[in-house]
Structure formats: C-alpha cells, structure tokens
Design an enzyme around this catalytic site. Structure first.
Site, PDB file in Angstrom:
ATOM      1  N   SER A  46      31.116  -6.438  29.124  1.00  0.00           N
ATOM      2  CA  SER A  46      30.755  -7.360  30.198  1.00  0.00           C
ATOM      3  C   SER A  46      31.969  -7.769  31.009  1.00  0.00           C
ATOM      4  CB  SER A  46      30.082  -8.616  29.650  1.00  0.00           C
ATOM      5  OG  SER A  46      29.772  -9.487  30.726  1.00  0.00           O
ATOM      6  N   GLU A  78      22.598 -14.767  31.253  1.00  0.00           N
ATOM      7  CA  GLU A  78      23.180 -14.647  32.607  1.00  0.00           C
ATOM      8  C   GLU A  78      22.097 -14.888  33.676  1.00  0.00           C
ATOM      9  OE1 GLU A  78      25.655 -11.035  33.249  1.00  0.00           O
ATOM     10  OE2 GLU A  78      24.376 -10.575  34.951  1.00  0.00           O
ATOM     11  N   LYS A 116      24.684  -7.846  23.784  1.00  0.00           N
ATOM     12  CA  LYS A 116      24.972  -7.709  25.225  1.00  0.00           C
ATOM     13  C   LYS A 116      23.702  -7.936  26.048  1.00  0.00           C
ATOM     14  CE  LYS A 116      26.981  -6.959  29.143  1.00  0.00           C
ATOM     15  NZ  LYS A 116      26.245  -6.274  30.112  1.00  0.00           N
ATOM     16  N   HIS A 145      23.093 -11.572  26.175  1.00  0.00           N
ATOM     17  CA  HIS A 145      24.086 -12.102  27.120  1.00  0.00           C
ATOM     18  C   HIS A 145      23.536 -12.013  28.544  1.00  0.00           C
ATOM     19  CE1 HIS A 145      27.089 -11.177  30.209  1.00  0.00           C
ATOM     20  NE2 HIS A 145      27.904 -12.015  29.607  1.00  0.00           N
ATOM     21  N   ASN A 146      22.992 -10.857  28.888  1.00  0.00           N
ATOM     22  CA  ASN A 146      22.481 -10.676  30.247  1.00  0.00           C
ATOM     23  C   ASN A 146      21.268 -11.560  30.513  1.00  0.00           C
ATOM     24  OD1 ASN A 146      24.465  -8.696  30.360  1.00  0.00           O
ATOM     25  ND2 ASN A 146      23.215  -7.366  31.640  1.00  0.00           N
TER      26      ASN A 146
HETATM   27  C1  6PG Z   1      28.056  -7.906  32.910  1.00  0.00           C
HETATM   28  C2  6PG Z   1      26.842  -7.820  33.774  1.00  0.00           C
HETATM   29  C3  6PG Z   1      26.566  -6.383  34.113  1.00  0.00           C
HETATM   30  C4  6PG Z   1      25.716  -6.206  35.344  1.00  0.00           C
HETATM   31  C5  6PG Z   1      24.286  -6.558  35.126  1.00  0.00           C
HETATM   32  C6  6PG Z   1      23.609  -7.023  36.383  1.00  0.00           C
HETATM   33  O1  6PG Z   1      27.891  -8.477  31.825  1.00  0.00           O
HETATM   34  O2  6PG Z   1      29.106  -7.454  33.315  1.00  0.00           O
HETATM   35  O3  6PG Z   1      25.745  -8.359  33.134  1.00  0.00           O
HETATM   36  O4  6PG Z   1      26.090  -5.770  32.968  1.00  0.00           O
HETATM   37  O5  6PG Z   1      26.260  -6.895  36.405  1.00  0.00           O
HETATM   38  O6  6PG Z   1      23.666  -5.393  34.679  1.00  0.00           O
HETATM   39  O7  6PG Z   1      22.288  -7.055  36.106  1.00  0.00           O
HETATM   40  P1  6PG Z   1      21.149  -7.065  37.161  1.00  0.00           P
HETATM   41  O8  6PG Z   1      21.420  -5.951  38.136  1.00  0.00           O
HETATM   42  O9  6PG Z   1      19.933  -6.817  36.350  1.00  0.00           O
HETATM   43  O10 6PG Z   1      21.205  -8.396  37.813  1.00  0.00           O
END
Ligand code: 6PG
Length: 481
Positions: free
Chosen positions: A128, A189, A182, A185-186
C-alpha cells in the site's frame, strides 16, 4: 549470481519498488516482458544502485542468489498466473515467488497451495501507498510461510516506510493472510474517504462554506486526532484551483466515483462471514450510487420532493457545529476501523490464521493510504498483549472519546437529515454503535416472524433449548424442536 532480490513487471509500481530496493543496498534483478521497459529503467535510474537487467527469465533466474526471491508486480488475475507458471520453469524448489499485486486473497490461498506442492514458496504481499509509497516506503503486508519470511523479511524491512524507526511490515500470517489484510485495509480506506466526503458535504451544502474555507478547516483538523494522510490531501485538494477556469478544482471534477473492486471484496467477504462491515458497505454503495449517472439525471428531471436547504443551526454557533462535524467524522471512522478489525478476526478464525491486530495497526501507521499515526498508535496500544478487546470500541480510550463525541455525532446526523444531505456512513456507523450497545434488539420479533411463517424455531430468554410454536393450532402450543 549476485542479486538478492528480483522484480518482474516494471510498470510504475514495479519500477519504483525496484528502485526503492536498490536504494537500500539490495542488488536487484530486473525483468519485464518487453525489454524496452527494463532499458528505460536502466537509462533513467540505473545509476541509483545495483541492478542486474535480464532479457530473458533464464538470465533473470541465473542472476539471483539462492534461495531466489522474486517479486511479481504485474496485473492481478491471468497475467499473475502466467508469470508464476513461467517462473516455475526457471526456479528451483525452495525459491520464493512473491505476488505484490492487489490479488484477491482466495486466489492467493489457491496459488500458494499449488505453488507449494511444486516445492516453491509463494507469498502474497499487500503493498500500500501507491507509486510514491513504492518508491519511498510502502506499508507491506506479506503472507506465506514462516520460512519464506526469514529470507524475505529483512529485504522488505529495508524498503518499508519507517515510523519511529520501526519498519511498516510484519509477517501477517500464512498463505493469503497478507492479501486478506490488504483487502480490509482498502475497505477501511473506502469508509475513511467517504466520511471525509460526508463532512465536506455538510460544510459545503449544509453551511454554505466555500472549498477554500473547508480546506482550512481540514488543515486545522489535521493537527488533532484526525491527523492523517487522507485529511492532509483533502485540504490540499480543496485549496487547489483549476488551472483553466480558476474555479475550485473539486467543482470541475465529475462526481462519479470509480472503484477497482477491493472495497467490494471486503464487503462480499464480510457477508460470507456474517461480519457486519456496514460502514464499509455504505461507502461502497455511496460510490455505486454516485456512478449511476442516468438514474441521477432522471431523479433531477423527476424533481423528487425533499429539502434542498442549508442547515438550520437552531441557535448553535457555527464554529461549534463545525467541531461537531469533526467529532462525527472521528467517531464514524473509529466504527469503520472497529468493523474492519473484527472482519480480520473473523477471517483469521475462518482460515486458521494467527493475526496480531496490534501489529496490523502498527504497520498501517506509515506508508499506506490510511496512515494516521496518532489514531493507529492508539489502535496498536489497544490490541497489545494477551487480552485484546473483542472490539476496538471496548478499548478505554475509544470508549471515552466516543462517549464524549456522541451528542455531537447525533446532532450532526439530525441536522443533515433535516437538510436533505445524505450521510450514509455517519448514520450507519451510529446505527451499528447503538445496535451494539442495545440490551434488547427487535430481532426477537424477527425470530418470531421466522418461526410463524417458516417454522425456523427460536430460543427462549428463560430456559435453554430450541422451540417452535404451533401457530395454526388452538392456543398456539409450544413444542421443543
Ligand atoms: C493502496 C491503495 C491502492 C489503490 C486502490 C484504489 O493501498 O495503495 O488502496 O491499492 O489506490 O486499489 O482503489 P479503488 O480504485 O478501488 O478506489
């Protein structure tokens, strides 16, 4: 052989990761399907460290010291499978294949099993921090065997983001545990971004503040317990003016949010476990609703009834209300974290992983998109030791702060509802919190309904056992089912 690590796939993420590895004393073997990309990297950055460019995978394998360790940075799905198959041809048993893409953890579990059967180690590693993180220090979430971690650990520690000198990487657990964490985590996010959006909307539409002013508010918030990368970039974005029109940049952007699937996976997986990740779900659905452009245009034409007004502060001071919004944001964010962390616990149970939540929070403090040192320091503390709380919400620090924030949290939601401003994650998080603390829930009625229409049985509050009421019979007698 001179290289201690190799990188396959030299697009933005891969080449930045390779450079980061080289900057930290690793000798990095390079391979890309089209050699031109490898050459480009060598031309532009070859002097930054020790690289061993390879034109063929055979050369790549020959340049690596054993156990050979290679990080695959290609697209998730078929390209990843193809690369693994090719590596198996040139690697030898004991060598380590690392998938650094955003792979679905179930694919990682499957791949690990297949690859291990052939004598190799397979590590699914969550990375990430985007391109910038890959170059200057990502947060890394590796799964795989303990044995592979012995070789890989020091390499990953060398390139990970550092917080107070500690690298933002830990061995998460076996096989797919790294990609699973991970994924969550997303999901967090998504919720984090959505609560920021809801706060922004309340200030913009609700209080009529302009983008610039709200940027200042976020800048201020970033100095307190909300301090985080996402709040920081929000302030930056709100202060940014569109180069062509001079208008606030954010006003020139189409309001249809994209998503590549990791948030959806988090919710799908939550549904499978029966893990209530409602705040994350609402964040995914909020993006989905935003992207239904035609439906939204139709709704405009239809002129659906409802308030379209600024918030009536009912005598409350505006600055005080802005602070209420901050508290609502923080409380909702903590609930989203609590839900995500519980999903990790559910996943650990389901898949037999030994995941240390304190460690997970520790490695999220730096490098990753949800990095927030203050909050994650607190979460790291909350889950330390042998008796971690069953929910983040039971940790004394969070219990106190949510206890103190909740009047504000409720007020903000009420005002937003009255003004017709949607707050799906603020509201859903509060509903979760109130549901969790309710001694009795109306699900007693749900159970009664299920028993009446489908003989699905119920438990009684006054004695153990499973019961069914014969609803159609005289006097509705109860039997033990
Ligand atoms: C990270 C982000 C990375 C990416 C996402 C964006 O941890 O660096 O999460 O993995 O920016 O995949 O996700 P979306 O395109 O679904 O918003």
């Amino acid at each position: 052989a001179t290289a201690n690590i190799g990188v396959i796939g030299l697009a933005a993420m891969g080449s930045n990761l390779a450079r980061n590895l080289a900057h930290h004393g690793n000798t990095v073997a390079l391979f890309n399907r089209h050699y031109s990309r490898t050459e480009k990297l060598m031309n532009e950055h070859g002097a930054e460290g020790n690289f061993v460019p390879a034109e063929t995978l055979e050369e790549f394998a020959a340049s690596l010291k054993r156990p050979r360790t290679a990080i695959i940075m290609v697209k998730a799905g078929a390209p990843t499978d193809a690369t693994i198959a090719q590596l198996e041809e040139v690697f030898e048993p004991g060598d380590i294949i690392v998938d650094g893409g955003n792979s679905f953890f179930k694919d990682t579990i499957k791949r690990e099993k297949e690859v291990r059967a052939k004598g190799f180690h397979f590590v699914g590693c969550g990375v990430s921090g985007g391109e910038e993180g890959a170059l200057n220090g990502p947060s890394l979430m590796p799964g795989g065997t303990v044995e592979s971690w012995k070789t890989l650990g020091p390499i990953l520690e060398s390139i990970a983001a550092k917080v107070n000198g500690e690298p933002c990487v830990t061995h998460i657990g076996t096989d797919g545990a790294g990609h699973f964490v991970k994924m969550v985590h997303n999901g967090i996010e998504y919720a984090d971004m959505q609560v920021i959006g809801e706060a922004y909307d309340i200030l913009r539409r609700g209080l009529g503040m302009d983008a610039e002013e709200i940027g200042d508010v976020f800048e201020e918030w970033n100095k307190g317990d909300l301090d985080s990368y996402l709040i920081e970039i929000t302030a930056q974005i709100l202060h940014h003016k569109d180069a062509e029109t001079g208008k606030p940049f954010v006003d020139m952007v189409v309001d249809h949010a994209g998503m590549k699937g990791t948030g959806t996976w988090t919710v799908q997986t939550g549904l499978e476990f029966g893990s209530p990740v409602a705040a994350i779900g609402e964040a995914v659905f909020a993006r989905a609703l935003s992207s239904h452009g035609e439906l939204r245009e139709d709704a405009q034409k239809e002129g659906l009834a409802g308030p379209n007004k600024t918030i009536d502060l009912a005598g409350e001071d505006e600055a005080a209300f802005v602070d209420d919004v901050r508290k609502a944001l923080f409380a909702s964010k903590v609930v989203a974290y609590a839900q995500g962390l519980n999903e990790i616990q559910d996943g650990a149970k389901e898949y037999g992983w030994d995941i240390n939540l304190s460690e997970v929070a520790r490695i999220w403090r730096g490098g990753c998109i949800i990095r927030a040192q203050f909050l994650l320091d607190r979460i790291t503390e909350a889950f330390k030791g042998d008796n971690p709380p069953a929910s983040l919400l039971f940790d004394p620090y969070f219990e106190k702060i949510i206890g103190e924030s909740q009047d504000a949290w409720r007020r903000v939601i009420v005002r937003a509802v009255e003004a017709g401003i949607p707050t799906p994650v603020f509201s859903s998080s509060l509903a979760y919190y109130d549901g969790l603390r309710s001694k009795r829930l109306p699900t007693a009625l749900t159970q009664s309904q299920r028993d009446l229409f489908g003989a699905h049985t119920y438990g009684r509050v006054d004695k153990p056992g499973v019961f069914h009421t014969l609803w159609a019979e005289e006097g509705k007698p109860e039997i033990e089912a």
